[in-house]
Motif scaffolding. Sequence first.
Motif, mmCIF file in Angstrom:
data_model
loop_
_atom_site.group_PDB
_atom_site.id
_atom_site.type_symbol
_atom_site.label_atom_id
_atom_site.label_comp_id
_atom_site.label_asym_id
_atom_site.label_seq_id
_atom_site.Cartn_x
_atom_site.Cartn_y
_atom_site.Cartn_z
ATOM 1 N N ARG A 82 -8.543 2.600 -14.209
ATOM 2 C CA ARG A 82 -9.574 1.562 -14.219
ATOM 3 C C ARG A 82 -10.680 1.951 -13.256
ATOM 4 N NH1 ARG A 82 -6.474 -4.103 -15.116
ATOM 5 N NH2 ARG A 82 -4.921 -3.242 -16.506
ATOM 6 N N HIS A 102 -14.766 3.150 -7.693
ATOM 7 C CA HIS A 102 -13.420 2.867 -7.234
ATOM 8 C C HIS A 102 -12.529 3.058 -8.458
ATOM 9 C CE1 HIS A 102 -15.185 1.204 -3.620
ATOM 10 N NE2 HIS A 102 -15.953 0.439 -4.386
ATOM 11 N N ILE A 103 -11.622 4.023 -8.410
ATOM 12 C CA ILE A 103 -10.747 4.340 -9.535
ATOM 13 C C ILE A 103 -9.313 4.027 -9.139
ATOM 14 C CG2 ILE A 103 -9.998 6.134 -11.150
ATOM 15 C CD1 ILE A 103 -12.981 5.663 -11.278
ATOM 16 N N SER A 104 -8.628 3.233 -9.962
ATOM 17 C CA SER A 104 -7.222 2.939 -9.698
ATOM 18 C C SER A 104 -6.360 4.017 -10.349
ATOM 19 C CB SER A 104 -6.854 1.553 -10.234
ATOM 20 O OG SER A 104 -6.977 1.528 -11.634
ATOM 21 N N SER A 105 -5.087 4.063 -9.988
ATOM 22 C CA SER A 105 -4.191 5.088 -10.520
ATOM 23 C C SER A 105 -3.991 4.979 -12.027
ATOM 24 C CB SER A 105 -2.834 5.028 -9.812
ATOM 25 O OG SER A 105 -2.270 3.750 -9.992
ATOM 26 N N ASP A 106 -4.267 3.815 -12.602
ATOM 27 C CA ASP A 106 -4.136 3.659 -14.055
ATOM 28 C C ASP A 106 -5.452 3.927 -14.786
ATOM 29 O OD1 ASP A 106 -5.566 1.409 -13.391
ATOM 30 O OD2 ASP A 106 -4.170 -0.014 -14.278
#
Length: 134
Positions: free
Chosen positions: A79, A73-77
Amino acid sequence: MLQSGNVSRLHRIPCAETWHFYLGEPLTIVELDEKDGKLKLTCLGPDLGDNQQVQYTVPPYVWFGAFPTKDFHISSDGRAAKAEPRDAECHYSLVGCTCAPAFQFQDFELGKHSELVSTFPNYEPIISFLTNTD
């Protein structure tokens, strides 16, 4: 073929590399560009209605790697969090790559964790799972 639980490590080459999606589950291509310092995520897969593409070209000299989309799971920042492990025999992405001009192995540069984190400190979590620690 990139099976669940595996990644394509961050690397760069001096030619454009076009990725073609053939079969299986979505695959995410990660790009880190030293020109603008930004992270770019591109999803290859069969579902064009879900913002997936069947092919994508990575520009020359850009750091890039890939992973099965459902593994993280990759966030837009930038992480990153690992998803629950999945059976690699059933969960995979079959892709192909075409380089122009032709790929020469001596031009291949594998990313070094410490150097990439120094260049892209905001993206250390994603760099960590796409490199070997130095």
